[in-house]
Design an enzyme around this catalytic site. Structure first.
Site, PDB file in Angstrom:
ATOM      1  CG  ASP A   1       6.434  -4.808  -8.803  1.00  0.00           C
ATOM      2  OD1 ASP A   1       6.743  -6.057  -8.220  1.00  0.00           O
ATOM      3  OD2 ASP A   1       6.473  -4.356  -9.885  1.00  0.00           O
TER       4      ASP A   1
ATOM      5  CG  HIS B   1      10.994  -3.543  -7.767  1.00  0.00           C
ATOM      6  ND1 HIS B   1      10.930  -3.961  -9.125  1.00  0.00           N
ATOM      7  CD2 HIS B   1      10.484  -2.375  -7.574  1.00  0.00           C
ATOM      8  CE1 HIS B   1      10.060  -3.416  -9.451  1.00  0.00           C
ATOM      9  NE2 HIS B   1       9.690  -2.220  -8.677  1.00  0.00           N
TER      10      HIS B   1
ATOM     11  CG  HIS C   1      11.385   2.559  -9.166  1.00  0.00           C
ATOM     12  ND1 HIS C   1      10.757   2.957 -10.170  1.00  0.00           N
ATOM     13  CD2 HIS C   1      11.113   1.227  -8.797  1.00  0.00           C
ATOM     14  CE1 HIS C   1       9.828   2.245 -10.435  1.00  0.00           C
ATOM     15  NE2 HIS C   1       9.903   1.281  -9.641  1.00  0.00           N
TER      16      HIS C   1
ATOM     17  CG  HIS D   1       2.195  -1.603  -7.897  1.00  0.00           C
ATOM     18  ND1 HIS D   1       1.416  -1.953  -8.869  1.00  0.00           N
ATOM     19  CD2 HIS D   1       3.583  -1.365  -8.209  1.00  0.00           C
ATOM     20  CE1 HIS D   1       2.093  -2.001 -10.010  1.00  0.00           C
ATOM     21  NE2 HIS D   1       3.392  -1.464  -9.657  1.00  0.00           N
TER      22      HIS D   1
END
Length: 269
Positions: free
Chosen positions: A64, A116, A120, A210
Site C-alpha cells: 500500500d 487505494h 485516505h 507498505h
C-alpha cells in the site's frame, strides 16, 4: 480405576488463560463491530477477498502506498534484485499524482497496480455519494496515468461496510483485504516483520506490506521474507493471478481471518 495425574507447566497455564482472554476480547470486538465484519452469504452480495483457497504454493505480496517518496524505490529495487517479477501495489491516486515517476517505475517493472482510493479516509464513515466520488476520482486519475483501468481496490485503512462493498462492486471493483498482516508500519524490528509474514504465510495468501514512508524497515525485511518463502517452495504472483486460481463468486467475507488478527493483536503477537 487408575488415577491419572496431569502436571501442567505454569507458563502453559498462563498462556492458555491469556489466549482465552484474548479470544473473549476479540469476540467482544466482533460484537461491537458487527457492521464491519458481517458475513454476506447471499449469492448476490459483494464481498471482500482476504485469501484464495488453493493447494498451490503461490502467494501475493501487496504494497500500500499513500504518502512519501523514501520507501517505494528501495522496495522496488529489492523486488528487482530478487527477481520477483509479480507483486501488486495499491496506490492512492493523490500519491500517484504527486509521484508520477515512481508510479511509472512500478508499471515499467511489470507490477500490478490497484487503487487505494483517493483521499485516505475511512470510507464507511462517508455518504454513499462521497464513497462513489472517492473511488471514481481515483479510478480516473490512475487510468489516465497508467493507461490501464484498475479493477482491484484496497480501501484506506482496510475499512469498509456493506455500503462500501456494494458501491465498489457497482463501479466494477473487487475489494482486496489481506490474510497476513506484516504490521511493518509499526516498525517493531526487521526480525518481527519477517517472522510475522513467514510464519503466517500459506498457499493462496495475500500479504499486507507498505511502501509509504511510515514503513521504515520494510525494505530491510523484504529480501529475507522473499528468500525464506522461496525456501518453503512459494512462488510470487499478483492478486489477479490468485483470483484466477479459484472460482470465486464473491459471496463470502473471510471473517475468520479478521478474528484471528484480533486475537493476535490482543495477545501481542
Amino acid at each position: 480405576m487408575n488415577n491419572f495425574f496431569y502436571v501442567l507447566n505454569g507458563k502453559k497455564i498462563k498462556r492458555f488463560f491469556f489466549v482465552f482472554a484474548a479470544a473473549l476480547f476479540a469476540a467482544g470486538i466482533v460484537y461491537v463491530e458487527q457492521s464491519h465484519i458481517t458475513v454476506f452469504s447471499e449469492e448476490s452480495s459483494p464481498a471482500a477477498i482476504y485469501s484464495v483457497p488453493t493447494e498451490k504454493k503461490v502467494i501475493a505480496l501487496t504494497f500500500d502506498i499513500s504518502w512519501g517518496d523514501k520507501r517505494a524505490e528501495p522496495i522496488l529495487k529489492v523486488l528487482q534484485d530478487k527477481n520477483v517479477q509479480k507483486a501488486t501495489f495499491f496506490v492512492s491516486s493523490l500519491w500517484g499524482k504527486s509521484h508520477p515517476d515512481i508510479l511509472k517505475t512500478i508499471q515499467e517493472q511489470g507490477y500490478e497496480i490497484g487503487s487505494h482510493g483517493h483521499k485516505h479516509d475511512n470510507y464507511s464513515e462517508l455518504s454513499d455519494e462521497e464513497i462513489s466520488k472517492q473511488i471514481s476520482t481515483a479510478h480516473s486519475i490512475l487510468t489516465e496515468m497508467t493507461g490501464k483501468a484498475p479493477n482491484l481496490i484496497r480501501l484506506p485503512n482496510g475499512d469498509f461496510d456493506k455500503r462500501v462493498l456494494a458501491i465498489a462492486d457497482g463501479l466494477g471493483y473487487k475489494v482486496i483485504q489481506w490474510d497476513t498482516d506484516s504490521q511493518d508500519w509499526q516498525n517493531k524490528g526487521v526480525d518481527k516483520i519477517v517472522n510475522r509474514v513467514v510464519n503466517k504465510a500459506h498457499p493462496g495468501d495475500i500479504v499486507l506490506l507498505h511502501a509509504s514512508d511510515s514503513a521504515k524497515q520494510t525494505h530491510e525485511a523484504l529480501p529475507i521474507i522473499i528468500d525464506q518463502l522461496r525456501q518453503k517452495g512459494y512462488d510470487f504472483v499478483t492478486v489477479t493471478d490468485l483470483l484466477q486460481e479459484a472460482n470465486l463468486k464473491g459471496n463470502e467475507v473471510r471473517d475468520q481471518a479478521w478474528l484471528r488478527r484480533q486475537i493476535d493483536i490482543a495477545a501481542g503477537m
